[in-house]
Design an enzyme around this catalytic site. Structure first.
Site, PDB file in Angstrom:
ATOM      1  N   PHE A   4       2.918  80.839   2.101  1.00 14.18           N
ATOM      2  CA  PHE A   4       3.708  82.132   1.577  1.00 14.18           C
ATOM      3  C   PHE A   4       3.387  82.829   0.307  1.00 14.18           C
ATOM      4  O   PHE A   4       3.607  82.002  -0.650  1.00 14.18           O
ATOM      5  CB  PHE A   4       5.104  81.880   1.547  1.00 14.18           C
ATOM      6  CG  PHE A   4       6.344  82.942   1.583  1.00 14.18           C
ATOM      7  CD1 PHE A   4       6.303  83.842   2.834  1.00 14.18           C
ATOM      8  CD2 PHE A   4       6.726  83.352   0.474  1.00 14.18           C
ATOM      9  CE1 PHE A   4       7.291  84.918   2.558  1.00 14.18           C
ATOM     10  CE2 PHE A   4       7.710  84.457   0.508  1.00 14.18           C
ATOM     11  CZ  PHE A   4       7.844  85.323   1.253  1.00 14.18           C
ATOM     12  N   LEU A  50       3.846  84.943  -2.410  1.00 14.51           N
ATOM     13  CA  LEU A  50       4.671  85.639  -3.158  1.00 14.51           C
ATOM     14  C   LEU A  50       4.311  85.603  -4.662  1.00 14.51           C
ATOM     15  O   LEU A  50       4.260  86.786  -5.158  1.00 14.51           O
ATOM     16  CB  LEU A  50       6.453  85.168  -3.047  1.00 14.51           C
ATOM     17  CG  LEU A  50       7.299  85.799  -4.043  1.00 14.51           C
ATOM     18  CD1 LEU A  50       7.424  87.084  -3.739  1.00 14.51           C
ATOM     19  CD2 LEU A  50       8.540  85.165  -3.817  1.00 14.51           C
ATOM     20  N   ALA A  89       4.888  88.179 -11.374  1.00 11.46           N
ATOM     21  CA  ALA A  89       6.295  88.373 -10.536  1.00 11.46           C
ATOM     22  C   ALA A  89       6.398  87.191  -9.703  1.00 11.46           C
ATOM     23  O   ALA A  89       5.638  86.711  -8.871  1.00 11.46           O
ATOM     24  CB  ALA A  89       5.743  89.374  -9.460  1.00 11.46           C
ATOM     25  N   ILE A 133       0.531  78.764  -4.869  1.00 14.71           N
ATOM     26  CA  ILE A 133       0.790  79.061  -3.305  1.00 14.71           C
ATOM     27  C   ILE A 133       0.602  77.601  -2.809  1.00 14.71           C
ATOM     28  O   ILE A 133      -0.475  77.108  -2.618  1.00 14.71           O
ATOM     29  CB  ILE A 133      -0.154  80.002  -2.611  1.00 14.71           C
ATOM     30  CG1 ILE A 133       0.119  81.282  -3.624  1.00 14.71           C
ATOM     31  CG2 ILE A 133       0.365  80.229  -1.174  1.00 14.71           C
ATOM     32  CD1 ILE A 133       1.184  81.810  -3.800  1.00 14.71           C
ATOM     33  N   GLN A 173      13.441  54.161 -17.746  1.00 13.58           N
ATOM     34  CA  GLN A 173      14.176  53.441 -18.868  1.00 13.58           C
ATOM     35  C   GLN A 173      14.481  52.038 -18.559  1.00 13.58           C
ATOM     36  O   GLN A 173      14.067  51.010 -19.062  1.00 13.58           O
ATOM     37  CB  GLN A 173      15.370  54.125 -19.437  1.00 13.58           C
ATOM     38  CG  GLN A 173      15.754  53.529 -20.911  1.00 13.58           C
ATOM     39  CD  GLN A 173      14.792  53.951 -21.870  1.00 13.58           C
ATOM     40  OE1 GLN A 173      14.014  54.829 -21.857  1.00 13.58           O
ATOM     41  NE2 GLN A 173      14.787  53.085 -23.053  1.00 13.58           N
ATOM     42  N   ILE A 174      14.994  51.624 -17.224  1.00 14.14           N
ATOM     43  CA  ILE A 174      15.464  50.696 -16.632  1.00 14.14           C
ATOM     44  C   ILE A 174      14.180  49.618 -16.464  1.00 14.14           C
ATOM     45  O   ILE A 174      14.109  48.343 -16.624  1.00 14.14           O
ATOM     46  CB  ILE A 174      16.130  50.727 -15.461  1.00 14.14           C
ATOM     47  CG1 ILE A 174      17.501  51.256 -15.859  1.00 14.14           C
ATOM     48  CG2 ILE A 174      16.293  49.360 -14.756  1.00 14.14           C
ATOM     49  CD1 ILE A 174      18.316  51.426 -14.723  1.00 14.14           C
ATOM     50  N   GLU A 196      10.849  77.488  -6.630  1.00 15.75           N
ATOM     51  CA  GLU A 196      11.652  78.077  -5.561  1.00 15.75           C
ATOM     52  C   GLU A 196      12.962  78.340  -6.332  1.00 15.75           C
ATOM     53  O   GLU A 196      14.095  78.368  -5.795  1.00 15.75           O
ATOM     54  CB  GLU A 196      12.276  76.936  -4.580  1.00 15.75           C
ATOM     55  CG  GLU A 196      10.925  76.643  -3.660  1.00 15.75           C
ATOM     56  CD  GLU A 196      11.451  76.874  -2.125  1.00 15.75           C
ATOM     57  OE1 GLU A 196      12.333  77.276  -1.663  1.00 15.75           O
ATOM     58  OE2 GLU A 196      10.653  75.966  -1.417  1.00 15.75           O
TER      59      GLU A 196
END
Length: 397
Positions: free
Chosen positions: A128, A130, A135, A166, A352-353, A379
């Protein structure tokens, strides 16, 4: 587990699907994730197996080759994959939501007959087009232009412009790209002249369509992402997707739906970080005790679980509203906002763990740490989601 969290809303078939995809993710996707991440290429053999499982056809009816399931089922599959590899999950999410769905919803019978069989079977991918440099969230600023000209075989759209970021646009099986372009001007009911935005199907390999080099991204290394250039691209007038001038309205619906699946993807990432961190906290011993017995680590894991639970309930709520034909725009934004932030926070806490091991790219939580930032951007950024939610509250500033 999804079945534990949502036992009252999922069907037996949906729970089975979630478990099937989870097993596929653990047995097929996870073992190869690090290798493909370092090679920065989309594993087409895994995509083919996803097609054989019917994942690309989940929300589509059988008369177009789909599985006749619903959007919840798609989201379950996306979440299960994202636990171990976000790039593979977004290939499915974008392939269905941005690639197939516009053709399924707005295509003519001839367009559907041409493109849908291979797409819903996973033998082909669609993209798609866009986003542009100026823009994305502001689609009204689209600079790509398309004009009708007479050609040797009838009227043709002649398209000029560029697109950025894209997904699935340059794979070996990309078959078509839906391109948004300004096709004229229209006077609104308020008397203001605005660009007329339409969607046009551009087959891969069309003369004048150039797929640029893949981006050098921070994360999602396996996901296929390219810029596009359209220089005098000519396609038949019949390649118009949907009604002329309805491109803006149509893509808004596409984005709203996509945000739900994107939230499911982010939830899967948050879940994957929780699972890895919990396992390590139980195995790693310091001064004769597992680090999970340390209250700070235990409380960190508890917060990670709370984020996963909240994110999952948010996307399920939005997806169920969509499935039952109820308004879901604000709920989709709430889900995307909540899940994106949960994924980023859980990736940080999991790293971190793990300590120093969390800084190694071969560790899944390190990849989630790199990958998850885009979940607050792609998105629709966090700020866009806040804007949508604020408007739903009646705030117009």
């Amino acid at each position: 587990m999804i079945a534990d969290t949502a036992a009252t809303v999922l069907t037996d078939g949906q729970r089975k699907l979630s478990q099937t995809v989870r097993e596929f993710a653990d047995e097929v996707v996870a073992p190869a994730a690090y290798r493909y991440d370092t090679e920065r290429r989309l594993p087409m053999e895994i995509i083919a197996q996803m097609g054989e499982l019917g994942l690309f056809g989940l929300p589509f009816p059988r008369d177009v080759g789909g599985q006749d399931e619903d959007y919840v089922s798609l989201c379950l599959a996306v979440e299960a994959l994202a636990r171990v590899d976000q790039s593979i999950a977004v290939t499915l999410e974008a392939g269905v939501g941005l690639g197939i769905m516009p053709i399924f919803r707005h295509g003519t019978p001839e367009q559907k007959e041409r493109w849908l069989p291979d797409l819903v079977a996973g033998r082909a991918l669609a993209a798609f087009g866009l986003t542009e440099a100026g823009a994305g969230s502001d689609a009204g600023a689209t600079q790509t232009r398309a004009r009708l000209e007479e050609g040797p075989d009838g009227d043709e759209w002649v398209i000029d412009g560029t697109k950025q970021f894209i997904t699935n646009s340059g794979t070996p099986i990309t078959s078509v790209i839906t391109v948004t372009a300004v096709t004229g001007e229209r006077v609104g009911s308020d008397g203001v002249v605005r660009p007329e935005l339409s969607s046009i199907l551009v087959p891969a390999g069309t003369r004048g369509l150039t797929v640029g080099e893949p981006y050098d991204k921070v994360g999602w290394h396996t996901s296929d992402t390219h810029p596009l250039t359209l220089d005098g691209v000519r396609v038949p007038a019949s390649n118009l997707l949907g009604e002329r001038g309805r491109g803006y309205a149509n893509f808004l619906r596409v984005l709203d739906e996509g945000r739900i699946a994107f939230a499911a993807l982010a939830t899967g990432a948050a879940q994957g970080c929780l699972e890895e961190a919990l396992r390590y906290a139980n195995e790693r011993t310091v001064f004769g005790h597992s680090i999970g017995s340390n209250q700070h680590v235990a409380f960190t894991l508890a917060r990670m679980q709370a984020r996963v639970h909240a994110a999952r309930l948010c996307w399920l709520d939005a997806a169920l509203k969509l499935t039952h034909g109820k308004p879901f725009k604000a709920e989709a934004s709430v889900a995307k906002l909540t899940a994106g932030e949960a994924a980023m926070a859980n990736a940080r806490d999991a790293s971190q763990i793990f300590g120093g091991y969390g800084f190694l790219n071969e560790n899944p939580v390190a990849r989630h740490y790199r990958d998850s930032k885009i979940l607050e951007v792609g998105e629709g950024t966090t700020e866009v989601q806040l804007m949508v939610i604020a408007r739903d509250l009646g705030l117009t500033a």
